[in-house]
Structure formats: structure tokens, C-alpha cells
Design an enzyme around this catalytic site. Structure first.
Site, PDB file in Angstrom:
ATOM      1  N   CYS A  28      24.314  24.284  14.005  1.00  0.00           N
ATOM      2  CA  CYS A  28      24.882  24.546  13.302  1.00  0.00           C
ATOM      3  C   CYS A  28      25.463  24.136  11.797  1.00  0.00           C
ATOM      4  O   CYS A  28      26.459  24.269  10.931  1.00  0.00           O
ATOM      5  CB  CYS A  28      23.685  26.747  11.811  1.00  0.00           C
ATOM      6  SG  CYS A  28      24.587  27.755  13.050  1.00  0.00           S
ATOM      7  N   HIS A  88      24.000  32.626  11.322  1.00  0.00           N
ATOM      8  CA  HIS A  88      23.895  30.475  10.803  1.00  0.00           C
ATOM      9  C   HIS A  88      24.377  30.904   8.630  1.00  0.00           C
ATOM     10  O   HIS A  88      25.399  31.292   8.560  1.00  0.00           O
ATOM     11  CB  HIS A  88      22.699  30.860  10.347  1.00  0.00           C
ATOM     12  CG  HIS A  88      21.771  30.208  10.326  1.00  0.00           C
ATOM     13  ND1 HIS A  88      21.491  28.966  11.569  1.00  0.00           N
ATOM     14  CD2 HIS A  88      21.635  29.290   9.403  1.00  0.00           C
ATOM     15  CE1 HIS A  88      21.082  27.924  11.051  1.00  0.00           C
ATOM     16  NE2 HIS A  88      20.739  27.537   9.668  1.00  0.00           N
ATOM     17  N   HIS A  91      20.613  22.536   6.713  1.00  0.00           N
ATOM     18  CA  HIS A  91      21.255  22.772   7.984  1.00  0.00           C
ATOM     19  C   HIS A  91      20.047  22.570   9.614  1.00  0.00           C
ATOM     20  O   HIS A  91      19.432  21.673   9.326  1.00  0.00           O
ATOM     21  CB  HIS A  91      20.818  24.622   7.663  1.00  0.00           C
ATOM     22  CG  HIS A  91      19.577  25.268   8.018  1.00  0.00           C
ATOM     23  ND1 HIS A  91      19.231  25.769   8.311  1.00  0.00           N
ATOM     24  CD2 HIS A  91      18.684  24.134   7.381  1.00  0.00           C
ATOM     25  CE1 HIS A  91      18.159  26.363   8.312  1.00  0.00           C
ATOM     26  NE2 HIS A  91      17.505  25.056   7.324  1.00  0.00           N
TER      27      HIS A  91
END
Length: 339
Positions: free
Chosen positions: A255, A303, A315
């Protein structure tokens, strides 16, 4: 990791290949409502898998911090070693100069006691004594003081380098520890998933891949500047690429690695971790998010995705799910950073 209800759209890399954030997406639980009612007996198993994925995220963020620190320390140690080598060369040259002077004095019938410093095991102690002798010349005193200073600096630099090496070793051990933790969590999650009946496993797999890689309706939102536009274009070019732990492209991403790669195309160097990326720019309300903004999730920013407009982010979710679009509200604690 807990199940998170999908919200309505708003306006708002041991191995260097494992040097960065795992960032396993909790959106795997977002679509569990699609699982048939017969799956109820296995809800606890799916919830445990989600929890293990979230714990793996947190361990990975700790891994990334330790790995970043190790990289920084390696550079510091290298710089210190270069500086020590240069200082040692300088001291050797100073000793050679004073040695030539001693040889000349010896041939002329005497050796200035101060020059015995060259052969002393304790230059500081000798210099303190020699300074009291009136036979030491002003020039020689200056040369000796310079040598004394250089030797003290060298000793200090060696001590600092030793400390940095010790810290580097500690950081390397931390990297290995966090890596083992991540691998253990993921292995346990895979074991639990494999224990599900085939229909349940298939349903879970469908739910965990519920994001879209096609272009959603972005509502005509445009990046606010050329830099953000370049980053968004790069992120879109990565759609469909696999999640690869520790990777920063171009064939795979985690990510935070996707954000690093995307903004690198815009000429911007981002921190490697999602936590660092949260503070890589100005914080803005989610309601004011613009394409190119970074969106980090949870209180620990474990994240990160990129806002692209009309309540959507791009993402790299987690292993098994490719780079894709998802609603910005897919996880709790969204914080928006404008780079």
C-alpha cells in the site's frame, strides 16, 4: 481486523524485497454480507482471519520503521567510517611531519623532548608535561597541539561509530523479529482459510476481491495541480498489478509502496511507511479531499490509499487482491493528507 460496512460515496519492500508495509486491507470483511446464511457456523473463523490480517498490518508497520532505521544507520556508519579514515590519514601525515623534524634535530645533536610525543603511549599526558618545558618551540607546540586535537577527535568519532554499529545491530534484530511476526500471522490466517469448506472459502475469496479495477464514476473531479495529476495518473497505471509485500513497483506494490511509486512520477519523494506518509503534507478534512490526496486509515495509519474523486481511492489492498478502486469509507479512521 473487523468487518467494516461500505460507506456511501462522499465528496470527499534478510531481504530488501520485504522492506515495507504489508497494509492488509480490512475490506475483505466489508462484503461478507454476500456470504450465504449457511456460512454462519464459520463466522468465527472468518473473523479470526480478519483479526490476524490486522495484527499482521501492525507488525509490518513496526517492521518498516525498524527497516527504515537500519537503512539510515547504515548510511551514518558509512559516513562515520569515511570520516575516520580521513582523520587517520591526517594524523599519519602530521606524525610524519613531526617525525621528520625529530630526525633533523637528532642529526644535529639532540632531540627536543617534546617530540618524544611521537613515541608516547599517552600523547595527552606527555604533552601536558612537555608544555612545561621551555625547550619546546612555539612552532612545535602548535604542531603537537594540532596532533593532540586530531587524535581526540578521532577517538570520539570511533566511539560514536561503535555506538551506531551497536544500534544498527539492534535495529536489524528488530527487523527480523517483526518479519517473523508478520509471517506467523499470515501463515495462521492461511491455515484458517484452508480449513473452511470449499464453498465457504470461495465465498470469502469473492468477498475479499470485491473491489473494482475498472474506471468508476469519479464525478468529474480533477487534480488541483500538475503534481497531483501526475501521481494520480501513475496510480491508475498500476491498476490490476498484484500486491507484493515490500514492493514499490513497477510490477507489484504494497500500500505505501504504491504511494511512493506514484508520487515519484510527480517528482516527490514520500516517506516509505504509511505512518510517515500521514504527515508528509497538510492535513485536510475528508469532505475537502481532492484527487492525489493521501488517505490513511485507523489511528495507527497502518493502511494508505490515494483519493481520486467522488468518494473513491486507489490502493494496494493485501496479498491476493490487485491494485484497485474502493470507496474511501472502506475502513475507519480516514485521515487526508495533501502532499
Amino acid at each position: 481486523m473487523r468487518s467494516h460496512r461500505r460507506l456511501a460515496s462522499t465528496s470527499s519492500g534478510f531481504d530488501r524485497g520485504a522492506s515495507a508495509a504489508l497494509c492488509v486491507l480490512t475490506a475483505t470483511a466489508a462484503a461478507l454480507g454476500a456470504v450465504p446464511a449457511t456460512a454462519a457456523p464459520h463466522d468465527d473463523t472468518r473473523a479470526e482471519v480478519d483479526r490476524l490480517y490486522e495484527e499482521a498490518e501492525k507488525a509490518t508497520e513496526a517492521y518498516n520503521k525498524a527497516d527504515e532505521r537500519a537503512d539510515s544507520l547504515k548510511k551514518q556508519v558509512g559516513t562515520a567510517q569515511d570520516r575516520i579514515a580521513r582523520q587517520q590519514d591526517r594524523i599519519n601525515a602530521m606524525r610524519e611531519t613531526l617525525g621528520s623534524l625529530a630526525g633533523a634535530q637528532y642529526r644535529s645533536g639532540g632531540l627536543d623532548p617534546s617530540l618524544a610525543l611521537l613515541f608516547s603511549d599517552d600523547p595527552d599526558d606527555y604533552l601536558d608535561k612537555a608544555a612545561a618545558l621551555d625547550r619546546i618551540t612555539a612552532h612545535q607546540a602548535g604542531e603537537l597541539k594540532d596532533l593532540q586535537t586530531a587524535m581526540r577527535e578521532l577517538a570520539q568519532e570511533r566511539a560514536e561509530a561503535a555506538g551506531q554499529l551497536a544500534e544498527l545491530e539492534k535495529s536489524r534484530k528488530a527487523v527480523a523479529h517483526h518479519k517473523r511476526t508478520v509471517e506467523k500471522k499470515l501463515a495462521e490466517a492461511r491455515r484458517l482459510l484452508n480449513s473452511l469448506p470449499s464453498e465457504e472459502r470461495a465465498a470469502y475469496d469473492r468477498a475479499s476481491r470485491s473491489g473494482r479495477d475498472e474506471m468508476p464514476d469519479l464525478g468529474g473531479a480533477l487534480p488541483p495541480n500538475a503534481r497531483a495529476a501526475a501521481a494520480v495518473a501513475a496510480a491508475r497505471a498500476a491498476l490490476g498489478k498484484p500486491y507484493v509485500w515490500g514492493a514499490t513497483g513497477p510490477s507489484g506494490f504494497d500500500c505505501s509502496g504504491l504511494m511512493v511509486w506514484s508520487y515519484r512520477h510527480a517528482g516527490v519523494s514520500l516517506p516509505r511507511t504509511s505512518q510517515g506518509q500521514r504527515y508528509a503534507g497538510r492535513q485536510v478534512p475528508l469532505s475537502q479531499a481532492q484527487p492525489g490526496d493521501l488517505v490513511t486509515y485507523r489511528g495507527d495509519a497502518s493502511h494508505v490509499g490515494m483519493y481520486v474523486g467522488n468518494g473513491q481511492v486507489i490502493h494496494a489492498p493485501y496479498p491476493g487482491a490487485p491494485v484497485r478502486y474502493d470507496p474511501v469509507g472502506m475502513m475507519p479512521g480516514a485521515t487526508v493528507t495533501r502532499v
